[in-house]
Design an enzyme around this catalytic site. Structure first.
Site, PDB file in Angstrom:
ATOM      1  N   LYS B 363     -11.565 -12.151  -1.704  1.00  0.00           N
ATOM      2  CA  LYS B 363     -12.537 -12.545  -0.681  1.00  0.00           C
ATOM      3  C   LYS B 363     -11.915 -13.530   0.308  1.00  0.00           C
ATOM      4  O   LYS B 363     -12.350 -13.629   1.447  1.00  0.00           O
ATOM      5  CB  LYS B 363     -13.772 -13.166  -1.337  1.00  0.00           C
ATOM      6  CG  LYS B 363     -14.664 -12.157  -2.050  1.00  0.00           C
ATOM      7  CD  LYS B 363     -15.496 -11.345  -1.083  1.00  0.00           C
ATOM      8  CE  LYS B 363     -16.207 -10.200  -1.801  1.00  0.00           C
ATOM      9  NZ  LYS B 363     -16.819  -9.250  -0.854  1.00  0.00           N
ATOM     10  N   GLU B 371     -10.539  -8.853  12.094  1.00  0.00           N
ATOM     11  CA  GLU B 371     -11.746  -8.276  12.691  1.00  0.00           C
ATOM     12  C   GLU B 371     -13.033  -8.939  12.183  1.00  0.00           C
ATOM     13  O   GLU B 371     -14.120  -8.602  12.636  1.00  0.00           O
ATOM     14  CB  GLU B 371     -11.785  -6.763  12.439  1.00  0.00           C
ATOM     15  CG  GLU B 371     -11.948  -6.330  10.992  1.00  0.00           C
ATOM     16  CD  GLU B 371     -10.633  -6.265  10.216  1.00  0.00           C
ATOM     17  OE1 GLU B 371      -9.646  -6.886  10.681  1.00  0.00           O
ATOM     18  OE2 GLU B 371     -10.595  -5.631   9.146  1.00  0.00           O
TER      19      GLU B 371
END
Lengths: 182, 586
Positions: B363, B371
């Site tokens: 994560k 992005e």
């Protein structure tokens, strides 16, 4: 590996001293990989053949091998760096091996090695910038009576003295211009 | 059954059992530094040696099967001497910075030295050189602390089928790591962090975001919000003396508030939102397949697990179009917190600092993807693992056990049971089906179809009956779904799909065994017993929720009414969906 899987001519592949283009070498590697792609346990034979083709194992070739054999690059390099037989640094046209077996060691092999390092400006396992010579050590060539012994390519040189070394090396330097001796 | 004797006591054990397992069942502890339950024995550390009568040398109990009438001695003077010598040799070259090591107090080498009563190291020799690798956003490696046990090699190759780590070089020069001793970023590592979770010492851990979070909390202008993934509440308690499987949701919220977060929210809210988007995307894909004849849009793969996403990006480029375009709940949350929520507070996206607490190291990578800035700035600013959160709670002097239970804040803190079960293998699929089935038929999903077991690959079928008129093309269709956890299992499933042996409409994959509850950022040490306990805790939280389907979440409904419009709307596409990159594997 089944015998018929061994492509003809692989082990007599041209050595590094002949002018074979990079492209040709990679084409040869592609042939090898097509043959070995689905053979279990192919990694080490493929690495051996590749080293014969290139004289060493270039990283680009290792990446191709990993992709073709469907193995992680880390595993391939793990095997390459484990075995001292494999070499990832380009080899010179002439391979110098200094014997450091017991007899050669006590009769000055160590001094011979030190002098060679000094003369060539490289360490064990390295290759000179002009790719003339690579330096390695060996543990007994079975010529203890002739100690200290060094081998340059397939020639055994006996009772080597430090003072003879420059002239000895010069012979090989000359040779590479005129012949394709390995 | 085989009759054996351990320390002169008689035992009958099944043939094929290793000495180590037999001893464990008999209540005898044989220490080991490399053995991992469920993986092939490595036999590298030699700590588990025992004496077998009639055998000249000591044997490694982890990799020696029992034999009839075997007489085993686990703690003789010879064994104690050998074991001690092995550990002393390890210590002699270990870069022993115990006081400042992340693993201080919970290091297996440290506690083994204590267990064996080592007071002095009799060997003197060269120490391993400190060599830090922080080339990836998720993981930190220090080969100077590595004891070359090769557990990480086993999980990376055998369990995860990634193969980023492998022993390089030989003898004293051996480095356990990527190709040619280079950095992790030079090889296809998916950053799942299973290596960090299994490392017995401080050689692999997560990149530390604790300082960044303190700095944000110490800046008064910042509005610092925190989101916690479902798997945290089922595992954080383990760091504070609770047995595995203890749900600590309320105390976790209280602790976060005391750490100074301005709002304590729930990633589960975003999980409900994910189901709205992903469920709708699935229905769209079904329409494309059944009405427009575009069969190749199926199966759809879930996209919540960033390790899994990167696995496809590296190794299966042809399947990227089948990966749901939904961002993971973490990233959906970040984008919503910095737009919808910021607007409510009359703040700009850059005024909000989003911290997530995740059971996951990947994560950290996901949050750093270029992005992931739909709000105009980084959508998620810092990612803490469960272990890092526990460290912060300790540093802040919070007595976790004595905390009251508190509730999450509105409006991003409410979730349904469907959001909760995102935390375990099979959960995303079940959550999606709860909503999709109801949308299609107007009825409840008959039975929980994918039970929370630890089978590597699970399959289920649901036949659609009495489908609502607008979905009539699905009448009588049997939806086939599959669930895999652990990338090795995912790879098996992919091969079956690509060989045409299996066909599915929808496939859930979580990169880590057990799903997020077994993530690379969870408290050490996670085995199947712990995984099952954490799954049971998640199921308990789900069962206790008044609302158990994502589309019932009133705050999610409000979010659509006030801000997004409807699932797959233009704004949803901008904030909640993403695209993928085909990465070169070598």
């Amino acid at each position: 590996m089944p015998d018929d899987a061994k492509p003809a001519g692989v082990f007599s592949a041209p050595c590094a001293c002949q002018e074979v283009s990079e492209e040709d070498r990679y084409a040869q590697l592609d042939d090898i990989l097509r043959t070995y792609r689905n053979i279990p346990g192919a990694l080490i034979p493929v690495l051996q053949i590749t080293q014969t083709i290139f004289g060493y194992l270039p990283e680009k070739a290792l990446r191709k091998i990993a992709a073709a054999l469907n193995k992680p690059l880390s595993e391939v390099t793990g095997v390459v760096t484990f075995y001292s037989f494999f070499n990832t640094i380009p080899r010179g046209r002439h391979m110098i091996r200094v014997c450091l077996g017991t007899a050669c060691y006590v009769r000055g092999g160590k001094q011979v090695l030190a002098a060679l390092k000094e003369e060539l400006g490289i360490d064990v396992g390295e290759t000179t910038a002009d790719r003339n010579f690579s330096l390695d050590v060996g543990r007994c060539f079975g010529a203890c009576g002739l100690a200290p012994v060094i081998m340059i390519d397939d020639d055994v040189h006996q009772r080597v003295k430090v003072s003879q070394l420059p002239r000895l090396l010069e012979q090989y330097r000359d040779k590479q211009d005129t012949t394709s001796k390995t | 059954m085989v009759r054996i004797y351990i320390n002169d006591q008689e035992y009958d054990v099944p043939a094929g059992t290793t000495i180590l397992c037999a001893a464990k069942k008999a209540g005898i502890r044989i220490p080991t530094l490399c053995f991992v339950e469920g993986l092939r024995p490595i036999g590298a550390c030699r700590v588990c040696v025992v004496e077998v009568e009639g055998v000249r040398n000591l044997v490694a109990s982890c990799s020696t099967p029992v034999a009839e009438d075997m007489r085993i001695h686990t703690h003789t003077a010879r064994v104690r001497r050998a074991r001690r010598a092995v550990v002393e040799l390890l210590l002699s070259e270990h870069n022993g910075e115990c006081q400042t090591c992340e693993r201080n107090g919970q290091c297996e080498l440290q506690s083994l030295a204590a267990e064996l009563g080592i007071r002095e190291v009799s060997y003197r020799g060269e120490k391993a050189r400190k060599r830090i690798d922080i080339s990836t956003p998720a993981l930190q490696r220090d080969s100077g602390k590595c004891i070359k046990c090769r557990r990480c090699v086993s999980v990376c190759n055998e369990m995860q089928h990634v193969g980023a780590l492998f022993p390089q070089f030989r003898g004293y020069q051996t480095i356990i790591g990527p190709a040619l001793g280079r950095d992790l970023a030079s090889v296809p590592c998916v950053q799942c962090g299973q290596c960090a979770a299994i490392c017995p010492v401080g050689a692999i851990s997560e990149r530390d975001h604790v300082e960044a979070v303190w700095a944000a909390l110490d800046t008064p202008e910042n509005h610092v919000v925190v989101q916690t993934a479902p798997a945290i509440r089922a595992a954080l308690g383990e760091c504070f003396g609770y047995p595995p499987g203890t749900l600590v949701t309320g105390k976790m919220v209280a602790a976060l508030r005391r750490l100074g977060f301005d709002a304590v929210f729930d990633t589960n809210f975003a999980a409900d939102l994910t189901i709205m988007e992903e469920g709708t995307e699935f229905l769209m894909r079904l329409r494309k397949a059944y009405v427009e004849g575009q069969q190749d849009v199926l199966p759809m793969f879930t996209s919540c697990s960033p390790g899994w996403v990167q696995y496809l990006e590296f190794f299966h480029h042809n399947l990227l179009p089948n990966l749901s375009t939904c961002r993971s709940p973490q990233q959906m949350f970040g984008a919503i917190a910095k737009t919808y929520y910021a607007k409510k507070l009359d703040k700009r996206p850059e005024d909000i600092f989003v911290v997530s607490v995740m059971p996951c190291t990947a994560k950290k990578f996901e949050a750093s993807r270029a992005e992931m800035n739909a709000s105009g700035v980084r959508d998620v600013d810092a990612v803490l693992t469960t272990r890092e959160l526990a460290r912060m709670i300790r540093i802040a002097g919070i007595d976790f056990q004595s905390l009251p239970d508190e509730e999450m804040d509105a409006p991003l803190g409410l979730c349904t049971g469907a959001g909760v079960i995102f935390g375990h293998t099979g959960g995303v699929m079940e959550a999606a089906l709860r909503t999709v089935y109801e949308v299609l038929t107007g009825e409840d999903l008959p039975t929980p179809t994918l039970l929370a077991t630890l089978d590597g690959i699970k399959e289920a079928e649901i036949t659609l009956k009495n489908v609502r008129p607008e979905w009539s093309f699905l009448e009588g269709v049997t939806l086939r779904v599959a669930v895999a956890h652990g990338l090795g299992n995912a790879e098996k499933l992919i091969r079956a799909i690509e060989a045409g042996e299996r066909q599915y409409h929808f496939v859930e994959v979580m990169a880590c065994p057990g799903g997020c509850i077994g993530g690379g950022g969870q408290p050490r040490f996670t085995d199947n017993r712990v995984r099952l306990a954490r799954i049971a805790a998640i199921r308990k939280e789900d069962a206790g929720k008044p609302l158990r389907k994502s589309h019932q979440n009133p705050q999610v409904k409000q979010l659509y009414e006030e801000f997004l419009g409807e699932p797959l709307s233009e704004r949803s596409h901008k904030l909640l969906h993403t695209h993928y990159i085909a990465r070169e594997p070598v």
